[in-house]
Design an enzyme around this catalytic site. Structure first.
Site, mmCIF file in Angstrom:
data_model
loop_
_atom_site.group_PDB
_atom_site.id
_atom_site.type_symbol
_atom_site.label_atom_id
_atom_site.label_comp_id
_atom_site.label_asym_id
_atom_site.label_seq_id
_atom_site.Cartn_x
_atom_site.Cartn_y
_atom_site.Cartn_z
ATOM 1 N N ASN A 1 -33.253 16.907 38.822
ATOM 2 C CA ASN A 1 -32.259 16.289 37.934
ATOM 3 C C ASN A 1 -31.502 17.329 37.106
ATOM 4 O O ASN A 1 -30.280 17.260 36.977
ATOM 5 C CB ASN A 1 -32.957 15.273 37.017
ATOM 6 C CG ASN A 1 -31.967 14.327 36.376
ATOM 7 O OD1 ASN A 1 -30.945 13.978 36.972
ATOM 8 N ND2 ASN A 1 -32.243 13.933 35.149
ATOM 9 N N TYR B 1 -39.641 21.793 31.627
ATOM 10 C CA TYR B 1 -38.383 21.410 30.960
ATOM 11 C C TYR B 1 -37.634 22.662 30.479
ATOM 12 O O TYR B 1 -36.457 22.860 30.796
ATOM 13 C CB TYR B 1 -38.694 20.468 29.787
ATOM 14 C CG TYR B 1 -37.532 20.264 28.849
ATOM 15 C CD1 TYR B 1 -36.375 19.635 29.279
ATOM 16 C CD2 TYR B 1 -37.586 20.717 27.523
ATOM 17 C CE1 TYR B 1 -35.297 19.457 28.420
ATOM 18 C CE2 TYR B 1 -36.524 20.545 26.660
ATOM 19 C CZ TYR B 1 -35.376 19.916 27.119
ATOM 20 O OH TYR B 1 -34.311 19.756 26.267
ATOM 21 N N GLY C 1 -29.639 6.543 28.609
ATOM 22 C CA GLY C 1 -28.602 6.281 27.604
ATOM 23 C C GLY C 1 -28.319 4.799 27.423
ATOM 24 O O GLY C 1 -28.853 3.949 28.144
HETATM 25 N N1 UFG Z 1 -45.985 14.924 16.674
HETATM 26 C C1 UFG Z 1 -47.086 14.297 16.133
HETATM 27 N N2 UFG Z 1 -47.265 12.969 16.389
HETATM 28 C C2 UFG Z 1 -46.388 12.249 17.150
HETATM 29 C C3 UFG Z 1 -45.258 12.902 17.685
HETATM 30 C C4 UFG Z 1 -45.082 14.240 17.426
HETATM 31 O O1 UFG Z 1 -47.913 14.907 15.450
HETATM 32 O O2 UFG Z 1 -46.624 11.045 17.355
HETATM 33 C C5 UFG Z 1 -45.774 16.350 16.387
HETATM 34 C C6 UFG Z 1 -45.725 17.191 17.649
HETATM 35 O O3 UFG Z 1 -47.014 17.535 18.063
HETATM 36 C C7 UFG Z 1 -44.880 18.370 17.182
HETATM 37 C C8 UFG Z 1 -43.950 17.758 16.129
HETATM 38 O O4 UFG Z 1 -44.529 16.518 15.765
HETATM 39 O O5 UFG Z 1 -45.706 19.297 16.547
HETATM 40 C C9 UFG Z 1 -42.558 17.493 16.661
HETATM 41 O O6 UFG Z 1 -42.669 16.785 17.888
HETATM 42 P P1 UFG Z 1 -41.436 16.124 18.637
HETATM 43 O O7 UFG Z 1 -41.972 15.472 19.874
HETATM 44 O O8 UFG Z 1 -40.640 15.298 17.701
HETATM 45 O O9 UFG Z 1 -40.524 17.381 19.009
HETATM 46 P P2 UFG Z 1 -40.900 18.693 19.842
HETATM 47 O O10 UFG Z 1 -40.900 19.819 18.843
HETATM 48 O O11 UFG Z 1 -42.089 18.548 20.672
HETATM 49 O O12 UFG Z 1 -39.694 18.744 20.877
HETATM 50 C C10 UFG Z 1 -38.358 18.924 20.502
HETATM 51 C C11 UFG Z 1 -37.455 18.199 21.487
HETATM 52 C C12 UFG Z 1 -37.615 18.779 22.866
HETATM 53 C C13 UFG Z 1 -37.372 20.259 22.811
HETATM 54 C C14 UFG Z 1 -38.251 20.894 21.788
HETATM 55 C C15 UFG Z 1 -37.921 22.331 21.635
HETATM 56 O O13 UFG Z 1 -37.783 16.843 21.503
HETATM 57 O O14 UFG Z 1 -36.684 18.184 23.741
HETATM 58 O O15 UFG Z 1 -38.076 20.274 20.521
HETATM 59 O O16 UFG Z 1 -38.986 22.969 21.119
HETATM 60 F F1 UFG Z 1 -37.654 20.813 23.997
#
Ligand code: UFG
Length: 329
Positions: A91, A140, A36
């Site tokens: 954690n 997670y 944070g």
């Molecule tokens: N993605 C890309 N390129 C990048 C980053 C992400 O293509 O550089 C894609 C990922 O593969 C995914 C989508 O964009 O398909 C969204 O990815 P994020 O990392 O933004 O989010 P997530 O869906 O993986 O994760 C989020 C939260 C997590 C939570 C999850 C629940 O960040 O904390 O949703 O499903 F657990």
């Protein structure tokens, strides 16, 4: 009301703190600043430290008459959790265990918990209902699910009221640009695309274009961080008025593919954004879309910023004026 917000200096935590302050509620923040930012907090009573520090927890509960807890403090990176599962159990699960124990001891009977769509794993049905199977595909999600269960049993045994909010993909920032999203390193899609738009990175990678979706890229349900904040406040009110133990999804019920998100970012920023196809990222489900009917019906929740373009615009306002984020890390 006096509300203790753990992890109040993080992305969703700090937006919730600001929202609560705007509702003229008394806010106390407990944060260890491992992720944070101090700069995200203003005019708030602050305790610095980790949930594992039970002496500090005693101090917080002894020095304040707390009506409710909103519990955000956690490690929350899916990829990292695959590599360091025990850190996540320590954690998240142990930390929350200490918090719940103290809440019971000091008779602070209301807790709103920051849970996640990651508790579902690969969904069987779209949109996802709260009653659908929970089979997390990463540590997670497992730790968040374990905490949900700890809360359920603590309700049965000690009458500790709780609401677990399973959010989908948090996005956006304070519409007035006072605070925003700043992770180091950044792994979330929208901030990464906006960094590419700002020229802070050469471009970005689309993780997989061979998913069984309309354009082959993953589909997610994006929800504005202030709409999440509103839901937490409504959940606190619900617990204080009615008590109980419940779980609600929070999303907009509308899915956007990675390619659609990038297009929206191009439209909002009016900048070129280079996007190359890369291999799939381990553990990514093809599609996550929430049914939030229960949150709407039971909490009276109504998302205010439900357009993806608005979320991207607010995120862009923040990123384009805070190139180094809060500048502290
Ligand atoms: N993605 C890309 N390129 C990048 C980053 C992400 O293509 O550089 C894609 C990922 O593969 C995914 C989508 O964009 O398909 C969204 O990815 P994020 O990392 O933004 O989010 P997530 O869906 O993986 O994760 C989020 C939260 C997590 C939570 C999850 C629940 O960040 O904390 O949703 O499903 F657990």
């Amino acid at each position: 009301m006096t509300i203790l917000v753990t992890g109040g200096a993080g992305y969703i935590g700090s937006h919730t703190v600001l929202y609560l302050q705007q509702q003229s509620e008394e806010v106390i923040v407990l944060d260890d600043f491992s992720k944070g930012h101090r700069e995200a907090l203003h005019d708030v009573k602050l305790y610095e430290g980790n949930l594992a520090n039970t002496v500090l927890l005693d101090k917080v509960f002894q020095e304040n008459k707390i009506d409710a807890i909103i519990h955000f403090a956690a490690s929350s990176l899916v990829g990292e959790s695959m590599k360091k599962p025990l850190d996540y159990y320590e954690n998240n699960v142990l930390g929350t265990f200490q918090l719940i124990k103290k809440a019971v001891e000091y008779k602070v009977n209301n807790i709103v918990f920051s849970s996640t769509a990651a508790t579902y794993g690969e969904p069987k049905n779209i949109p996802i209902l709260e009653t659908d199977p929970t089979i997390p595909t990463n540590p997670y999600g497992e730790t968040k699910l374990a905490i949900e269960k700890m809360l359920r049993w603590s309700y049965e045994a000690y009458g500790l009221n709780s609401i677990c909010l399973r959010y989908f993909n948090a996005a956006g920032a304070d519409p007035e640009g006072r605070i925003g999203e700043d992770h180091t390193p950044e792994s979330h899609l929208i901030p990464i695309v906006l960094e590419a738009a700002l020229g802070q990175r050469d471009g970005m990678k689309i993780f997989g274009n061979d998913y069984p979706t309309t354009d082959g890229t993953c589909i997610r349900d994006y929800i504005h961080v202030l709409d999440l904040a509103q839901a937490h406040y409504l959940a606190v009110q619900k617990l204080i008025n009615d008590g109980g133990c419940d779980i609600f999804n929070l999303g907009n019920g509308q899915g956007f593919s990675v390619k659609e998100v990038i297009e929206t970012c191009r439209k909002v920023t009016q900048r070129e954004i280079k996007a190359d196809i890369a291999p799939r990222r381990e553990g990514d489900p093809a599609q996550l879309i929430a049914s939030s009917k229960r949150a709407k019906n039971n909490l009276g929740w109504q998302p205010k910023y439900n357009q993806l373009e608005t979320m991207v615009q607010h995120a862009w306002n923040w990123h384009s004026t805070h190139i180094e984020g809060y500048g502290s890390k």
